[in-house]
Structure formats: structure tokens, C-alpha cells
Design an enzyme around this catalytic site. Structure first.
Site, short mmCIF file in Angstrom:
data_model
loop_
_atom_site.label_atom_id
_atom_site.label_comp_id
_atom_site.label_asym_id
_atom_site.label_seq_id
_atom_site.Cartn_x
_atom_site.Cartn_y
_atom_site.Cartn_z
N THR A 13 -18.59 -43.15 24.65
CA THR A 13 -18.19 -42.61 23.35
C THR A 13 -17.56 -41.23 23.52
O THR A 13 -17.82 -40.52 24.49
CB THR A 13 -19.38 -42.51 22.39
OG1 THR A 13 -20.32 -41.53 22.86
CG2 THR A 13 -20.08 -43.85 22.26
N GLY A 14 -16.68 -40.89 22.58
CA GLY A 14 -15.99 -39.61 22.67
C GLY A 14 -15.20 -39.49 23.96
O GLY A 14 -15.33 -38.51 24.69
N SER A 15 -14.36 -40.49 24.22
CA SER A 15 -13.78 -40.61 25.56
C SER A 15 -12.27 -40.52 25.62
O SER A 15 -11.64 -41.02 26.56
CB SER A 15 -14.25 -41.93 26.20
OG SER A 15 -14.24 -42.99 25.27
N THR A 16 -11.65 -39.86 24.65
CA THR A 16 -10.21 -39.65 24.72
C THR A 16 -9.86 -38.28 25.30
O THR A 16 -8.68 -37.93 25.41
CB THR A 16 -9.57 -39.80 23.32
OG1 THR A 16 -10.18 -38.88 22.42
CG2 THR A 16 -9.71 -41.21 22.81
N GLY A 18 -11.81 -34.72 27.83
CA GLY A 18 -12.98 -34.04 28.39
C GLY A 18 -13.83 -34.90 29.30
O GLY A 18 -13.34 -35.76 30.05
N ILE A 19 -15.14 -34.66 29.25
CA ILE A 19 -16.09 -35.36 30.10
C ILE A 19 -16.04 -36.86 29.85
O ILE A 19 -16.14 -37.67 30.78
CB ILE A 19 -17.51 -34.81 29.87
CG1 ILE A 19 -17.61 -33.36 30.37
CG2 ILE A 19 -18.55 -35.69 30.56
CD1 ILE A 19 -18.90 -32.66 29.98
N GLY A 20 -15.88 -37.26 28.59
CA GLY A 20 -15.83 -38.68 28.27
C GLY A 20 -14.67 -39.38 28.92
O GLY A 20 -14.82 -40.47 29.49
N SER A 141 -26.88 -31.07 27.42
CA SER A 141 -26.27 -29.79 27.80
C SER A 141 -27.37 -28.87 28.31
O SER A 141 -28.55 -29.02 27.95
CB SER A 141 -25.58 -29.15 26.59
OG SER A 141 -25.25 -27.80 26.84
N TYR A 154 -26.47 -26.48 17.32
CA TYR A 154 -25.99 -27.31 18.43
C TYR A 154 -27.08 -27.49 19.48
O TYR A 154 -27.37 -28.61 19.92
CB TYR A 154 -24.75 -26.67 19.06
CG TYR A 154 -24.31 -27.31 20.36
CD1 TYR A 154 -23.63 -28.52 20.36
CD2 TYR A 154 -24.56 -26.68 21.58
CE1 TYR A 154 -23.21 -29.10 21.55
CE2 TYR A 154 -24.14 -27.25 22.77
CZ TYR A 154 -23.48 -28.46 22.76
OH TYR A 154 -23.07 -29.04 23.95
#
Length: 264
Positions: A13-16, A18-20, A141, A154
Site C-alpha cells: 500500500t502507498g506504493s507509487t 518512496g519506501i512503498g 517508524s 503521528y
């Protein structure tokens, strides 16, 4: 090293970016089939084209999801009913003084950063147990252990992810299903690089100087004394996703460059 990921299906998820994105790319390099997610269909298709250009044999598809909206998560689960590997990477962050954080922000951060992973794990976990193999990873994190005073809301969500990961791992006893959390430290994602570049421009300094000063002043406990690359974090995520990580379960694995001053 062969990570034995051929024919495994992974949802990141969130993979477009950065780390994803780095994780999705490395999973594809290891032979896994990957489903990526992003906020818009245009962005997803652009990234898929990029990945297929880099890796012509890649089997990759995408689903547009807004993880603050349960109905779009339900649509994702309908489109992707079963996976071998779940990487809960989607998340939001942003500095704000504690007294200025309204209830709405607390709930929004919890919804995106914590409930998204809970909803996906709740769906995929039973099938993994029934099948006898699976991997669930929560990308937390170092802020889960050292709550940042400028982003307490956060930090709270990152700590909550550790609790969920460990609790879920307790339900895997005697199986080959592993649930772990990964704790990156300061990482050179697109957003961080843009932030540093803007700061350098504003302060009329070069980027390298701004990075040095960040670690001298904001993260002095870092042993790395630089931002980790997204690939460096993804290397750990992909290893923990693999059959080779068969004795690592219920762990919070740090990729923080030594920011956390602890011996365990």
C-alpha cells in the site's frame, strides 16, 4: 541471494513513491507478483509503466485507494481477495504544535495510518493461517519509540502499529505466518528530498550542508549521519517478506541508522 519469492503475490500500500515504490520494485525483481496502490488511477498507471520499462517481465497491477475512506478499502479487498504478502506502508504525516491539533486530525491520522492496516490484515490474515503461510508487515517508524514533539499525533499512530503487529503475531503460533513491524529512520523519500531542497533554497545553503545540520541538530543520535535511501529500507522489508525470514515473528525491526539509542 535468492529470496524465494517466485509466484508469491504481494500487496504494497502507498506504493507509487518512496519506501512503498522501492519495496514494490524489489519484490518484482525477486519474482513476486505485485499489486500497488495510489490515490489516483493516472499516477498508478504511470508507475506501472515505469516499473514495466525497468522490469519487462514484471507482473504488476494497481488499485486506486483513499485509505481515509473505508468504502475504497472495501473495493480494494473485492479486487484483490487474497495475497501471500501484505505490506502496510500507506500513511500520512505532518508537523503541527500539539495545542493546534484538532480532534479531526487525530482521527484522520489514526484512520489512515492504523485502521487501514487493521482492515487489510483482518481480511487477509485468516486465509494466510488457513493456507499455512503468509507475511504481514507494518511500516512503522523510529518515531514509534521516540515520539517527535512536533508530530505527537503521528508518533501515536506509529506506536499503535507496533501494538497491532505484535498482537497479531501472537495469533500465528505454530504456523509459517509471520507478522512484523519495520521502523525506518530519516529516509530520503521524495517528500523529504523536496523538503530539504526547499530549506536549502530558503537558507541559501547547499543541500549537503542542510542535511549535515539536520543530523547535527535534529537527529544527533544518528550513527549513519545521513538519510537512508528508500532502497536501504526496502531491502529489509523484502527480506522480511520472504521465506528466508522464517524465524522472525512479532518483531520490531529497526532500519533507523542508529537513531534510537537502545541495545535491543
Amino acid at each position: 541471494m535468492n529470496l524465494q519469492l517466485n509466484n508469491k503475490t504481494a500487496l504494497v500500500t502507498g506504493s507509487t513513491a518512496g519506501i512503498g515504490l522501492a519495496t514494490a520494485r524489489k519484490l518484482l525483481e525477486e519474482g513476486a507478483q505485485v499489486i500497488i496502490t495510489g490515490r489516483t488511477e493516472d499516477r498508478i498507471q504511470s508507475v506501472i509503466q515505469q516499473l514495466k520499462t525497468e522490469l519487462p517481465n514484471a507482473v504488476v497491477r494497481g488499485v486506486a485507494v483513499d485509505f481515509s475512506q473505508k468504502n475504497t478499502i472495501d473495493s480494494l479487498l473485492e479486487a484483490v481477495p487474497e495475497v501471500d504478502i501484505l505490506v502496510n506502508n500507506a500513511g500520512i504525516f505532518g508537523p503541527k504544535a500539539f495545542a493546534d491539533i484538532p480532534d479531526e486530525d487525530w482521527f484522520r491520522f489514526f484512520e489512515v495510518n492504523v485502521m487501514s492496516g487493521i482492515r487489510l490484515a483482518r481480511h487477509y490474515f485468516p486465509a494466510m493461517i488457513a493456507k499455512g503461510w503468509g507475511r504481514i508487515l507494518f511500516i512503522s517508524s523510529e518515531s514509534a519509540l521516540q515520539i517527535p514533539e512536533e508530530m505527537i499525533h503521528y508518533g501515536m499512530t506509529k506506536t499503535a502499529q507496533l501494538a497491532v503487529a505484535r498482537g497479531l503475531a501472537e495469533l500465528t503460533k505454530g504456523t509459517a505466518v509471520m507478522v512484523n513491524a519495520v521502523l525506518p529512520g530519516p529516509t530520503a523519500s521524495e517528500g523529504v528530498q523536496d523538503f530539504v531542497a526547499d530549506m536549502a533554497k530558503h537558507q541559501q545553503k547547499d543541500r549537503e550542508q542542510v542535511e549535515r545540520e539536520f543530523f547535527q541538530n535534529a537527529r544527533p543520535t544518528s550513527l549513519l549521519q545521513r538519510f537512508a535511501s528508500t532502497d536501504e529500507v526496502a531491502n529489509m522489508v523484502v527480506y522480511l517478506s520472504s521465506p528466508l525470514a522464517s524465524a522472525t515473528n512479532g518483531s520490531a525491526v529497526r532500519v533507523d541508522g542508529g537513531v534510537v539509542k537502545a541495545i535491543v
